[in-house]
Motif scaffolding. Structure first.
Motif, mmCIF file in Angstrom:
data_model
loop_
_atom_site.group_PDB
_atom_site.id
_atom_site.type_symbol
_atom_site.label_atom_id
_atom_site.label_comp_id
_atom_site.label_asym_id
_atom_site.label_seq_id
_atom_site.Cartn_x
_atom_site.Cartn_y
_atom_site.Cartn_z
ATOM 1 N N THR A 209 3.981 4.519 2.115
ATOM 2 C CA THR A 209 4.404 3.129 2.281
ATOM 3 C C THR A 209 5.408 2.688 1.231
ATOM 4 O O THR A 209 6.362 1.966 1.531
ATOM 5 N N LYS A 224 5.501 5.460 8.029
ATOM 6 C CA LYS A 224 5.087 4.988 6.705
ATOM 7 C C LYS A 224 3.701 4.336 6.728
ATOM 8 O O LYS A 224 3.037 4.242 5.698
ATOM 9 N N ASN A 225 3.248 3.869 7.900
ATOM 10 C CA ASN A 225 1.939 3.222 8.010
ATOM 11 C C ASN A 225 0.832 4.200 8.392
ATOM 12 O O ASN A 225 -0.306 3.797 8.613
#
Length: 480
Positions: A209, A224-225
């Motif tokens: 993240t 990224k999550n």
């Protein structure tokens, strides 16, 4: 005495709301001439080195041997960019700090309060140059910082070159790169071990993240999550597709008692089985399911006989198939599936099956089928092509002829009624009513006295008809 070290993005005269503080409660740090006590924070641990003693008359003296006081864990997190480090409510303190510079290879900052003497002695020009640059850069007079390359190989090379020839910091980096184009260390000139890479990761974790990092490959990707998108490949033996999760099942079929019972029922009533299920239960290969097959299956289930029966199938979760969202196939035959239409199965084997209404209360029971006790209870309607009752002599005892059926029928009452769940205008039912004020013969009641045994009632009616026939025949003989 309290010593509070402050780290801020802005100077002491204009502190920010994001400033960070760490406080130490220790005895006063003392100084005598050039000798002084030190508060050192290194590798996340703090300690005090005592070199000055204080008598009860407040007279200071130099200790023969240093005394180290361990203070435990202490971390000073730095900001990206400029950092202003000072002791709160104290001025003109000499502080020595050492940083790992943030780069493409690390997001970690480390602070350190002691300085390597080897670099100070062998790299005076670099030491002074870097110190002056940081003073100008941070615009503070009370903070001085020194920078050192933390790779052992680079540090040794630096010492050698400085001893051989006076070099500036920029020229050393250019020589490492073996070119004159940029004062940056080329990535291909740096060698990192596995431990070096782990040390670069804060708290030994990969944070996707913080830098919007993604993982991409041919078969799957991670954003990224942490969301995973799979196109193909396998996980734990399961095949992945964009909207399917499946695996092939091959192995020995684990027979249980239900299989033995079902094989026996199949042989008794001639149930039409699928090809794969027939081959599975046909233990002796004689092209029919019989009691011997059921016996073999029972022996396997009870551990009395080795099991060598193998079969194949598939397990699948398919988000594009609303009917068979989760399905299990036995060979090519669908054995069971779960979808928006409910559960679909060819065979349902269970000791007890309970069906209730949607309000989930105890009195909402619609059907209870208890295979263990041989009972079926229902407050709704049961519809079937045929309902049979077991009547073999082999399962009965205390057998004798029954008479006086006409008296039982003659002394009973038949009523018409509606169930309480029905409307008053609904069609009325005709039959017995069980209750204190109703004349219902006990012989037709169930053992618990709450229901009517239809088979018993039919048998009484049959016997009563026989008794009437005998009376008619006797009358006919008298007339003739």
């Amino acid at each position: 005495m309290k010593y509070t070290i402050v780290v801020d993005k802005q100077s002491r005269t204009n502190p920010s709301d994001e400033k960070r503080e760490i406080t130490f409660e220790i005895d006063e740090l003392r100084k005598k001439g050039e000798i002084h006590d030190d508060l050192i924070i290194e590798n996340g641990q703090a300690k005090v080195i005592r070199r000055i003693a204080l008598s009860k008359y407040n007279v200071t003296s130099v200790l023969e041997n240093e005394v180290i006081e361990e203070l435990g864990e202490a971390k000073i997190p730095l900001f990206e960019g400029d950092n202003y480090i000072y002791v709160k409510d104290e001025y003109n303190n000499q502080m020595c700090a050492e940083y790992i510079v943030k780069s493409d290879f690390t997001d970690m900052y480390v602070t350190k309060v002691e300085m390597s003497s080897a670099i100070e002695e062998s790299a005076q020009e670099i030491n002074l140059s870097v110190t002056q640059k940081l003073e100008n850069y941070s615009s503070t007079e009370e903070t001085k910082a020194l920078i050192k390359l933390l790779s052992d190989q680079v540090a040794l090379e630096l010492t050698k070159k400085v001893n051989d020839r006076d070099l500036t910091g920029a020229s050393i980096i250019l020589r490492i790169n073996e070119n004159k184009s940029s004062a940056k260390i080329s990535a291909d000139m740096i060698t990192l071990s596995a431990n070096d890479v782990l040390n670069i990761l804060a708290d030994n974790e990969i944070n996707l993240t913080s830098k919007n990092t993604t993982i991409k490959s041919t078969n799957f990707s991670v954003d990224k999550n942490g969301n995973i998108t799979a196109k193909s490949g396998t996980i734990g033996g399961f095949t992945l597709e964009s909207n399917k999760f499946s695996t092939t099942i091959n192995g020995t079929y684990d027979f249980n008692v239900f299989d033995a019972k079902f094989a026996l029922i199949s042989s008794t009533y001639g149930i039409n089985l699928s090809t794969n299920l027939f081959n599975l239960y046909n233990m002796d290969g004689n092209n029919e399911i019989d009691v011997f097959d059921a016996g073999d299956i029972l022996d396997i289930a009870l551990g009395k006989k080795a099991n060598t029966k193998k079969t194949t199938g598939t397990f699948e979760i398919n988000t594009n198939n609303p009917k068979n969202f989760i399905s299990v196939k036995h060979g090519s035959d669908l054995a069971v599936s779960i979808g928006v239409g409910g559960i679909n199965t060819r065979v349902l084997a269970a000791e007890t099956i309970v069906c209730t209404s949607m309000n989930n209360t105890l009195n909402s029971l619609r059907v209870l089928i208890n295979g263990q006790k041989g009972e079926i209870h229902a407050d709704g309607n049961i519809t079937a092509k045929n309902i049979t009752n077991s009547s073999l002599e082999s399962i009965k005892k205390n057998i004798s002829k029954f008479n006086n059926a006409l008296d039982i029928i003659k002394n009973s009452e038949i009523y018409e009624y509606n169930f309480k769940t029905e409307k008053n205008t609904d069609k009325k039912h005709v039959g017995f009513v069980i209750g204190e004020k109703y004349n219902t013969p006990s012989i037709v009641k169930s053992n618990d006295g709450k229901a009517i045994e239809s088979y018993t009632m039919s048998a009484i009616e049959w016997r009563a008809l026989q008794e009437l026939i005998k009376r008619l025949e006797a009358v006919e003989r008298k007339v003739n």
